[in-house]
Design an enzyme around this catalytic site. Sequence first.
Site, PDB file in Angstrom:
ATOM      1  N   ARG A 153      34.901  43.277  37.227  1.00  0.00           N
ATOM      2  CA  ARG A 153      34.856  43.173  38.700  1.00  0.00           C
ATOM      3  C   ARG A 153      35.155  44.341  39.337  1.00  0.00           C
ATOM      4  NH1 ARG A 153      36.329  38.421  43.125  1.00  0.00           N
ATOM      5  NH2 ARG A 153      38.499  38.763  42.246  1.00  0.00           N
ATOM      6  N   ASP A 183      46.069  35.954  44.746  1.00  0.00           N
ATOM      7  CA  ASP A 183      45.681  37.344  44.806  1.00  0.00           C
ATOM      8  C   ASP A 183      45.158  38.030  46.107  1.00  0.00           C
ATOM      9  OD1 ASP A 183      43.264  36.023  45.577  1.00  0.00           O
ATOM     10  OD2 ASP A 183      42.471  36.536  43.708  1.00  0.00           O
TER      11      ASP A 183
END
Length: 532
Positions: free
Chosen positions: A168, A450
């Site tokens: 990603r 996160d």
Amino acid sequence: MPTIALTHHVQILAAPGPRHEEILTLEALAFVGQLVGAFEGRRLELMKERRRQALRIASGSPLDFPRATSAVRADRSWRVAPPAPGLTDRRVEITGPPDRRMTVNALNSGARVWMADFEDATAPTWENIVGGQLNLLDAIERRIDFTTPEGKEYRLADRESLATIMVRPRGWHLDEEHLAYDGRSVPAALVDFGLYFFHCAQRQIDAGHGPYFYLPKLENRYEARLWNDVFVTAQDLLGIPRGTIRATVLIETITAAFEMEEILHELREHSAGLNAGRWDYLFSMIKTFGHRTDFLLPDRAKVTMAAPFMRAYTELLVRTCHRRGAHAIGGMAAHVPGRDPAANEAVFAKVRLDKEREAEDGFDGSWVAHPGLVPVCREVFDAVLGTRPHQLDRGRDDVEVFAQDLLSVRRISGPPTPEGVRTSIAVALGYFAAWLRGQGAVALDGLMEDAATAEIARVQIWQWLRHRVIERETVRRLLDDELAALGAAYPWAPLDDIRALFERTTLSGELPLFFTPDAYSRHLVRQAEAQA
């Protein structure tokens, strides 16, 4: 900082680090430069369009499925490419930053796929970005085995049992300030994609897989089209057949939810499906409609996947994917198992319920954040899939979703609880402390947090302040309390920087769309300069 001139006007604006020369070769950076030269203008225009769209919505323009692409949605004949090698069975996927330990643990975890995350789970220090690329290269070359100073060994298992790697890259909105092209910062997405593709694409093909990606933060079909054109150009430049790249798009913005079919259509030659990026999706909902009282959300913990607007989003995603032959991948289980067996059983029960809902709804797989959750997720999907690799045959034609279904937030709106306010402040501060230290994924109170969850925490505080459901004095008092607790627990924490970051991104009149660009420039880049 030393400056090294390279072909195609790419410059390194950071001090060299251990083995950096293996990744930052003249040829690799020239390749990145070709991508930047070809696509930077379009990227900048699309970022302007994001701002224009936000202004239109704020001024009252309704959000709906685009009329201009109704023919794409009505045409039942088109489908995406069939699953690529290593992506046929995706019943369990694990995510995490591409640091050295996580790379080994994720590949060995028993998950079918590992998403190596340069975005939400990585604090983008230059060392993390280049080091992550080195770790991926070392993993593919099987030279990542290592032993910690404490004597703990990390070794890769047999190749056949390793997870398939998907990368990603960072989103279109972010820059990489340690590289420059014609005097301007380079798009971070093209750095992460370009370096990995240049070094690892052919190696992955030779190993029987391919260069596979997850695409974050897309807001519309035009941003998907840009990625597709990047893929075509990159493959042509390196002599790799078109369609070798595969990419799964995270549907994690409310505007993208209205263009799922169009996004698949733009990427159909390179598509590997869609993912329900639930945390960023909530973040996007607040950013987009935070000015409206009818979109006022309660505590994050109360906005479950059973909420009507979240059910509409996930069921539409499964129906859209399966109608087009694409995988539908479920959301994150962020729990972190501990050492208490009884507590773990409660965690596993929560995760099991969430994954059972996804599997029963037709998802082909789902995400976990910790290797300890892989067996739970696998057990649930094994029970539904059996020996089948997926459930693409479940078309979900029983699902019908209208615009108002995706926007039906009012039915779960409510005031925040005092504990919810304190938790949001604590999560934001705790994550900022870790991120400024170079850690992009951190366990806080049993959950893997996160950048996406930190974003939700700060924008919820902003929204509650905006609509005066909490008092500014209350937030400032809790801010002082939580900063004091943070400093006591972590004496190394830069409390002044953390406070300033919170105040700039949470207590301002206008909501900054992301905390990362400003924090990156002010702290991570300047910190690197000071150390050079």
